[in-house]
Design a protein around this motif. Structure first.
Motif, PDB file in Angstrom:
ATOM      1  N   LEU A  62       0.828  -1.197   0.000  1.00 66.26           N
ATOM      2  CA  LEU A  62       0.000   0.000   0.000  1.00 66.26           C
ATOM      3  C   LEU A  62       0.868   1.256   0.000  1.00 66.26           C
ATOM      4  CD1 LEU A  62      -2.745   1.401   0.203  1.00 66.26           C
ATOM      5  CD2 LEU A  62      -2.639   1.095   2.683  1.00 66.26           C
ATOM      6  N   ALA A  63       1.989   1.222   0.744  1.00 62.64           N
ATOM      7  CA  ALA A  63       2.887   2.378   0.775  1.00 62.64           C
ATOM      8  C   ALA A  63       3.441   2.676  -0.614  1.00 62.64           C
ATOM      9  CB  ALA A  63       4.027   2.122   1.765  1.00 62.64           C
ATOM     10  N   ASP A  64       3.773   1.620  -1.384  1.00 61.20           N
ATOM     11  CA  ASP A  64       4.256   1.835  -2.753  1.00 61.20           C
ATOM     12  C   ASP A  64       3.191   2.493  -3.610  1.00 61.20           C
ATOM     13  OD1 ASP A  64       6.680   0.614  -2.112  1.00 61.20           O
ATOM     14  OD2 ASP A  64       5.923  -1.383  -2.639  1.00 61.20           O
ATOM     15  N   THR A  65       1.938   2.026  -3.454  1.00 63.52           N
ATOM     16  CA  THR A  65       0.840   2.600  -4.234  1.00 63.52           C
ATOM     17  C   THR A  65       0.634   4.075  -3.896  1.00 63.52           C
ATOM     18  OG1 THR A  65      -0.272   0.456  -4.358  1.00 63.52           O
ATOM     19  CG2 THR A  65      -1.619   2.408  -4.760  1.00 63.52           C
ATOM     20  N   LEU A  66       0.680   4.384  -2.607  1.00 64.43           N
ATOM     21  CA  LEU A  66       0.524   5.779  -2.212  1.00 64.43           C
ATOM     22  C   LEU A  66       1.687   6.617  -2.730  1.00 64.43           C
ATOM     23  CD1 LEU A  66      -0.754   5.389   1.468  1.00 64.43           C
ATOM     24  CD2 LEU A  66      -2.094   5.845  -0.595  1.00 64.43           C
ATOM     25  N   GLY A  67       2.891   6.053  -2.718  1.00 64.83           N
ATOM     26  CA  GLY A  67       4.046   6.775  -3.256  1.00 64.83           C
ATOM     27  C   GLY A  67       3.865   7.102  -4.725  1.00 64.83           C
ATOM     28  N   GLU A  68       3.322   6.162  -5.496  1.00 69.06           N
ATOM     29  CA  GLU A  68       3.058   6.419  -6.916  1.00 69.06           C
ATOM     30  C   GLU A  68       2.005   7.507  -7.087  1.00 69.06           C
ATOM     31  OE1 GLU A  68       1.905   2.694  -8.503  1.00 69.06           O
ATOM     32  OE2 GLU A  68       3.854   1.717  -8.176  1.00 69.06           O
ATOM     33  N   ARG A  69       0.973   7.477  -6.273  1.00 65.08           N
ATOM     34  CA  ARG A  69      -0.094   8.467  -6.399  1.00 65.08           C
ATOM     35  C   ARG A  69       0.406   9.881  -6.105  1.00 65.08           C
ATOM     36  NH1 ARG A  69      -5.644   5.791  -3.859  1.00 65.08           N
ATOM     37  NH2 ARG A  69      -5.782   4.092  -5.382  1.00 65.08           N
ATOM     38  N   PHE A  70       1.324   9.976  -5.151  1.00 64.03           N
ATOM     39  CA  PHE A  70       1.776  11.291  -4.721  1.00 64.03           C
ATOM     40  C   PHE A  70       3.049  11.752  -5.424  1.00 64.03           C
ATOM     41  CE2 PHE A  70      -0.568  10.110  -0.681  1.00 64.03           C
ATOM     42  CZ  PHE A  70      -1.644  10.953  -0.957  1.00 64.03           C
ATOM     43  N   ALA A  71       3.476  11.011  -6.451  1.00 62.63           N
ATOM     44  CA  ALA A  71       4.699  11.400  -7.158  1.00 62.63           C
ATOM     45  C   ALA A  71       4.645  12.848  -7.671  1.00 62.63           C
ATOM     46  CB  ALA A  71       4.966  10.429  -8.303  1.00 62.63           C
ATOM     47  N   PRO A  72       3.505  13.310  -8.247  1.00 63.02           N
ATOM     48  CA  PRO A  72       3.489  14.690  -8.746  1.00 63.02           C
ATOM     49  C   PRO A  72       3.107  15.722  -7.687  1.00 63.02           C
ATOM     50  CG  PRO A  72       1.443  13.606  -9.368  1.00 63.02           C
ATOM     51  CD  PRO A  72       2.286  12.574  -8.657  1.00 63.02           C
ATOM     52  N   TRP A  73       2.928  15.297  -6.442  1.00 62.18           N
ATOM     53  CA  TRP A  73       2.437  16.193  -5.404  1.00 62.18           C
ATOM     54  C   TRP A  73       3.600  16.921  -4.722  1.00 62.18           C
ATOM     55  CZ3 TRP A  73      -2.698  16.416  -2.918  1.00 62.18           C
ATOM     56  CH2 TRP A  73      -3.692  15.886  -3.730  1.00 62.18           C
ATOM     57  N   PRO A  74       3.282  17.968  -3.962  1.00 65.76           N
ATOM     58  CA  PRO A  74       4.345  18.725  -3.274  1.00 65.76           C
ATOM     59  C   PRO A  74       5.165  17.836  -2.339  1.00 65.76           C
ATOM     60  CG  PRO A  74       2.266  19.937  -3.223  1.00 65.76           C
ATOM     61  CD  PRO A  74       1.952  18.578  -3.773  1.00 65.76           C
ATOM     62  N   ASP A  75       6.407  18.291  -2.086  1.00 71.32           N
ATOM     63  CA  ASP A  75       7.314  17.510  -1.233  1.00 71.32           C
ATOM     64  C   ASP A  75       6.711  17.255   0.140  1.00 71.32           C
ATOM     65  OD1 ASP A  75       9.126  17.479  -3.275  1.00 71.32           O
ATOM     66  OD2 ASP A  75      10.364  19.111  -2.494  1.00 71.32           O
ATOM     67  N   LYS A  76       5.942  18.221   0.667  1.00 66.58           N
ATOM     68  CA  LYS A  76       5.392  18.060   2.007  1.00 66.58           C
ATOM     69  C   LYS A  76       4.489  16.836   2.082  1.00 66.58           C
ATOM     70  CE  LYS A  76       1.651  19.967   3.535  1.00 66.58           C
ATOM     71  NZ  LYS A  76       0.600  20.913   3.964  1.00 66.58           N
ATOM     72  N   ILE A  77       3.629  16.666   1.087  1.00 66.29           N
ATOM     73  CA  ILE A  77       2.691  15.540   1.099  1.00 66.29           C
ATOM     74  C   ILE A  77       3.454  14.231   0.967  1.00 66.29           C
ATOM     75  CG2 ILE A  77       0.694  14.509  -0.010  1.00 66.29           C
ATOM     76  CD1 ILE A  77       0.114  17.155   1.382  1.00 66.29           C
ATOM     77  N   ARG A  78       4.362  14.155   0.023  1.00 71.21           N
ATOM     78  CA  ARG A  78       5.127  12.923  -0.164  1.00 71.21           C
ATOM     79  C   ARG A  78       5.971  12.610   1.068  1.00 71.21           C
ATOM     80  NH1 ARG A  78       8.814  13.602  -3.713  1.00 71.21           N
ATOM     81  NH2 ARG A  78       8.448  15.749  -4.382  1.00 71.21           N
ATOM     82  N   GLY A  79       6.477  13.662   1.714  1.00 63.50           N
ATOM     83  CA  GLY A  79       7.292  13.458   2.901  1.00 63.50           C
ATOM     84  C   GLY A  79       6.494  12.922   4.078  1.00 63.50           C
ATOM     85  N   LEU A  80       5.256  13.365   4.227  1.00 62.41           N
ATOM     86  CA  LEU A  80       4.417  12.856   5.319  1.00 62.41           C
ATOM     87  C   LEU A  80       4.126  11.372   5.138  1.00 62.41           C
ATOM     88  CD1 LEU A  80       1.853  15.783   5.793  1.00 62.41           C
ATOM     89  CD2 LEU A  80       3.798  15.185   7.260  1.00 62.41           C
ATOM     90  N   VAL A  81       3.847  10.964   3.895  1.00 59.89           N
ATOM     91  CA  VAL A  81       3.598   9.547   3.630  1.00 59.89           C
ATOM     92  C   VAL A  81       4.855   8.740   3.916  1.00 59.89           C
ATOM     93  CG1 VAL A  81       2.950   7.860   1.874  1.00 59.89           C
ATOM     94  CG2 VAL A  81       1.814  10.088   1.936  1.00 59.89           C
ATOM     95  N   ALA A  82       6.009   9.253   3.478  1.00 53.98           N
ATOM     96  CA  ALA A  82       7.269   8.542   3.698  1.00 53.98           C
ATOM     97  C   ALA A  82       7.629   8.478   5.179  1.00 53.98           C
ATOM     98  CB  ALA A  82       8.395   9.223   2.919  1.00 53.98           C
ATOM     99  N   ALA A  83       7.179   9.463   5.964  1.00 52.96           N
ATOM    100  CA  ALA A  83       7.503   9.505   7.392  1.00 52.96           C
ATOM    101  C   ALA A  83       6.667   8.545   8.219  1.00 52.96           C
ATOM    102  CB  ALA A  83       7.306  10.928   7.917  1.00 52.96           C
ATOM    103  N   THR A  84       5.641   7.941   7.616  1.00 48.10           N
ATOM    104  CA  THR A  84       4.698   7.095   8.350  1.00 48.10           C
ATOM    105  C   THR A  84       5.047   5.623   8.187  1.00 48.10           C
ATOM    106  OG1 THR A  84       2.959   8.731   7.873  1.00 48.10           O
ATOM    107  CG2 THR A  84       2.252   6.587   8.670  1.00 48.10           C
TER     108      THR A  84
END
Length: 441
Positions: free
Chosen positions: A319-341
């Motif tokens: 699921l984390a990989d899927t969310l990472g793909e979804r947020f690839a074009p999103w701001p660093d803050k959003i991608r960073g929060l997902v990566a921090a979890t």
């Protein structure tokens, strides 16, 4: 997502009048003067009000002896509403038994956003309980609505600290587990019956017989004087009384990114100073909220996901990989929060609502919270509305005592109010879907 922001702007424009929508009840219920209450007495009918009559000598035939009960009130669900109601009833001298399908009192959920009406209602129930909950909440100072596909959509305010002066309490965010622990504090351990999921009830003469499925697969039963089901959208009492079913709308993921992970990926303060942010675009919507100690709550919804099925992932992915793909074009803050979890801390679930119902109870049974009016989270009013239910039910119990009149007047007052909120939440949801699916210009 849009709902809380729009609601705040409306409140600022209307001033304190907006609070009336949440405090609509009067002594007579729903703004109507209370009718005279007739009492059958030997040889005729009395027009004496119930309060005055209660201190006089009774002349009617004594009622049949009620069955022995395990408690005056059986409450289904050890969630925020069930815990708050337990405090209120015990303070009024009633015995309580709380039945919870979970096998223990343990961490659950991520976090919630609450309007000022939540703390106001809880203060009406118990100032001490309200103060305890407020101590674990984060007051929201700033709210914003932006889009990654429409740069013109950038609105918000950093003046939410003024909410207390306008509405009596702040807008707040709180980790769900912190809220549960604050509300459970002070309740006796022996009132809780964990691992008991109610399956049905029977109305008796002056009591209610409850049937359960235990966590061990066994069947159990218990008799209480009054049943109040605050067990959420899967309420068995709701199903038995109304016969409807939840309506699935969305598949969502949510989690709390811990402060150490946030510091490592995007830096403490990346979500702003006590900020509630809504970000829309590419068919996905995201909410972030600052919590105490630098934690950040985030939620993610993709509107074309099947609301009844797990989010699809590749055979070798997570699921984390899927969310990472979804947020690839999103701001660093959003991608960073997902990566921090931690992926194990990400909760995935179906977001559903219940149909509007004009019937919440009968006899010695009523519904409360999501069991009565589960609504979509577009306006962020779920917990706030449940606490308002508790406050109104307590007002009617103080007025009539713990009997059927209190339950019916509670329903008369609250059903019209919550219908408005359910429909408003549904409209806000469809507005969110429209804005979230907006394509780049």
């Amino acid at each position: 997502l849009v709902g809380p922001f729009v609601l705040f702007l409306l409140a600022r424009g209307l001033g304190t009048a907006s609070v009336v929508a949440f405090r609509f009840s009067t002594d007579g219920g729903f703004g109507i003067c209370a009718p005279a209450r007739f009492r059958n007495v030997r040889g005729g009918t009395s027009l004496l009000p119930a309060g005055r009559y209660s201190g006089m000598m009774r002349t009617e035939a004594p009622p049949a002896e009620a069955p022995a009960t395990a408690a005056d009130v059986g409450i289904i669900g050890a969630g925020p509403a069930g815990l708050a109601l337990s405090h209120a009833l015990i303070a009024r001298g009633h015995t309580v038994r709380v039945f919870e399908r979970r096998t223990s009192f343990r961490p659950v959920g991520a976090a919630v956003f609450m309007h000022p009406v939540a703390l106001n209602a809880l203060r009406d129930v118990s100032p001490e309980l309200e103060e305890r909950l407020r101590s674990v909440c984060t007051p929201i100072r700033e709210i914003s609505l932006t889009s990654i596909v429409d740069e013109s959509m950038d609105v918000g305010t950093d003046r939410l600290d003024e909410a207390t002066g306008v509405f009596g309490s702040p807008f707040v965010a709180v980790r769900f587990w912190d809220m549960l622990r604050a509300l459970k504090e002070g309740l006796p351990d022996d009132i809780f019956q964990f691992g008991h999921e109610m399956t049905s009830f029977d109305q008796l003469d002056g009591a209610v017989r409850l049937r359960f499925q235990t966590d061990g697969g066994d069947e159990a039963a218990c008799t209480v004087g009054t049943l109040i089901d605050a067990g959420g959208i899967r309420s068995a009492a709701r199903k038995q009384l109304v016969g409807d079913a939840p309506i699935p709308r969305l598949r969502a993921t949510f989690a709390v990114a811990p402060a150490d992970g946030v510091a490592r990926t995007v830096g403490i303060g990346a979500n702003g100073d006590r900020r509630l942010a809504f970000v829309l675009g590419t068919g996905v919507s995201v909410t972030t909220a600052s919590l105490r100690n630098g934690d950040v709550w985030w939620t993610q919804t993709r509107y074309d996901d099947d609301p009844t099925a797990p989010i699809p992932v590749s055979a070798a992915g997570t699921l984390a990989d899927t969310l990472g793909e979804r947020f690839a074009p999103w701001p660093d803050k959003i991608r960073g929060l997902v990566a921090a979890t931690d992926p194990e801390d990400v909760v995935e679930c179906t977001i559903a609502e219940l149909p509007v119902s004009f019937r919440w109870g009968e006899g010695d049974v009523t519904l409360l919270g999501d069991a009565a009016h589960a609504q979509l989270p577009a306006l962020g009013l779920g917990v706030s509305t449940a606490f308002s239910d508790v406050a109104e039910l307590c007002r009617q119990i103080d007025r009539f005592g713990l009997d059927r009149r209190a339950l019916r007047w509670y329903e008369i007052v609250r059903i019209p109010q919550t219908i408005v909120l359910q429909l408003a939440s549904r409209l806000a949801f469809f507005a969110n879907v429209y804005l979230g699916n907006k394509k780049p210009a």
